[in-house]
Design an enzyme around this catalytic site. Structure first.
Site, PDB file in Angstrom:
ATOM      1  N   THR A  93      70.689  41.151 -56.184  1.00  0.00           N
ATOM      2  CA  THR A  93      70.084  39.866 -55.839  1.00  0.00           C
ATOM      3  C   THR A  93      68.648  40.047 -55.372  1.00  0.00           C
ATOM      4  OG1 THR A  93      72.201  38.835 -55.275  1.00  0.00           O
ATOM      5  CG2 THR A  93      70.233  37.889 -54.272  1.00  0.00           C
TER       6      THR A  93
ATOM      7  N   GLY B  64      75.772  41.341 -56.847  1.00  0.00           N
ATOM      8  CA  GLY B  64      75.730  42.297 -55.752  1.00  0.00           C
ATOM      9  C   GLY B  64      74.517  42.048 -54.866  1.00  0.00           C
ATOM     10  N   CYS B  65      74.500  42.702 -53.711  1.00  0.00           N
ATOM     11  CA  CYS B  65      73.421  42.482 -52.742  1.00  0.00           C
ATOM     12  C   CYS B  65      72.096  43.092 -53.207  1.00  0.00           C
ATOM     13  CB  CYS B  65      73.828  43.019 -51.371  1.00  0.00           C
ATOM     14  SG  CYS B  65      74.500  44.700 -51.380  1.00  0.00           S
ATOM     15  N   TYR B  66      72.114  44.374 -53.558  1.00  0.00           N
ATOM     16  CA  TYR B  66      70.889  44.973 -54.096  1.00  0.00           C
ATOM     17  C   TYR B  66      70.409  44.228 -55.347  1.00  0.00           C
ATOM     18  CZ  TYR B  66      71.143  49.254 -51.180  1.00  0.00           C
ATOM     19  OH  TYR B  66      71.152  50.162 -50.146  1.00  0.00           O
TER      20      TYR B  66
END
Length: 342
Positions: free
Chosen positions: A152, A148-150
């Site tokens: 990462t 996921g973005c958060y």
């Protein structure tokens, strides 16, 4: 050439994948699916791709996915797990940009995502696609769980400290901000222009779906469970994540040297000079995580600033990075763009 298919090509992550794969020198786009838009030329929906993508959207049933070398799922949670087993049996490698295979504890996944897992036996096999940690395993995988973005931004920010054992992992804090594209390409009141512009708010303070994913990753680094407070915020910008990370040092250490050594040779992690304050605009539309590490007033608190583009290093770019590893290509191939500024 690598024949690539995309399931779910109409969202922000899907069009970002199209943008990156259309300019990749070793990729041939073979299929792009959308039930709602089947028959529509991709370039009609996304004029930015005129002259670069000639395909039309097709339904998943009509798309030649089994003849692809790799299939990306840029779909809502719960879709990839319905089709992955069949694709793997056909010899297709799968990269899921949703959360279906990220969390190893299937019961924990079901609690956070509100559904029963369709293929729990594949969860154990899936390799978590954070190359800076799992590069060797990614190269041997057939199923990648794209982070996921958060997660990462947070994991790359904390990684050197946790691996080195120099930080108290019982009380980590991740204070994170994301642009509105992180909510997806959909009509919802809270992300309307009039609602999100000129405003700033926290959300999901009681618990966000990315929390167990981050905790799982940090626990792997530490070798034991960690304590983490994760608070996400919505900011009035389109792209970008800014993670401000806090922890207490257990021993004196040259933080700058620690980060520079850990990320030496990592093409997509930029450890900035001392006293830097990375901005989200410095990573706009590129697959880079920029990090700065601080020790305010020389005390025992460490503050890490980590910025990424949520659609690139936080999603589509990282998926292409994983694809490069899967097919033994240079890791940065197709991902050497310069950030857009202003």
């Amino acid at each position: 050439m690598i024949k690539a298919g995309i399931v779910g090509g109409t969202g922000y992550t899907g069009v970002e994948l199209l943008r990156l794969l259309a300019q990749h020198p070793e990729v041939e786009l073979a299929a792009i699916t959308s039930r709602k838009e089947a028959g529509m030329p991709v370039a009609e929906m996304f004029p930015s791709l005129r002259g670069r993508v000639s395909l039309a959207f097709t339904t998943p049933e009509e798309a030649p996915l089994k003849s692809c070398d790799v299939v990306f799922f840029a779909t809502p949670n719960g879709i990839a797990m319905q089709q992955t087993r069949e694709l793997l049996e056909a010899g297709v490698k799968v990269i899921d940009l949703a959360a279906d295979f990220r969390i190893k504890d299937v019961a924990e996944w079901s609690k956070w995502y509100g559904m029963e897992h369709a293929c729990p036996e594949l969860v154990a096999e899936a390799v978590y696609g954070l190359p800076e940690i799992n590069r060797a395993a990614i190269k041997q995988a057939r199923l990648i769980a794209n982070p996921g973005c958060y997660p990462t931004a947070v994991q790359l920010g904390f990684l050197p400290l946790v691996e080195a054992g120099v930080i108290d992992t019982s009380g980590l804090v991740a204070d994170c901000k994301s642009g509105v594209s992180g909510a997806g390409r959909k009509a919802e009141t809270h992300i309307l222009y009039a609602e999100a512009t000129d405003s700033f708010k926290a959300y999901a303070v009681a618990g966000h779906r990315h929390l167990p994913e981050i905790r799982q990753g940090l626990a792997r680094m530490a070798g034991h469970d960690v304590g983490l407070t994760f608070v996400p915020h919505l900011t009035p910008m389109i792209r970008g994540i800014h993670a401000t990370l806090y922890g207490k040092l257990k021993k004196d250490v040259d933080l700058q040297a620690l980060y520079e050594k850990r990320y030496a040779g990592e093409y997509f992690v930029d450890v900035m000079p001392p006293k830097s304050h990375p901005e989200t605009r410095s990573v706009r539309a590129i697959n880079t995580c920029r990090i700065a590490v601080h020790r305010p007033q020389g005390g025992d608190t460490v503050v890490v600033l980590s910025v990424i583009d949520n659609l690139v290093k936080g999603a589509a770019g990282q998926a292409v990075q994983n694809m490069n590893l899967l097919f033994d290509l240079p890791e940065q191939m197709g991902l050497t763009q310069i950030a857009v500024s202003p």
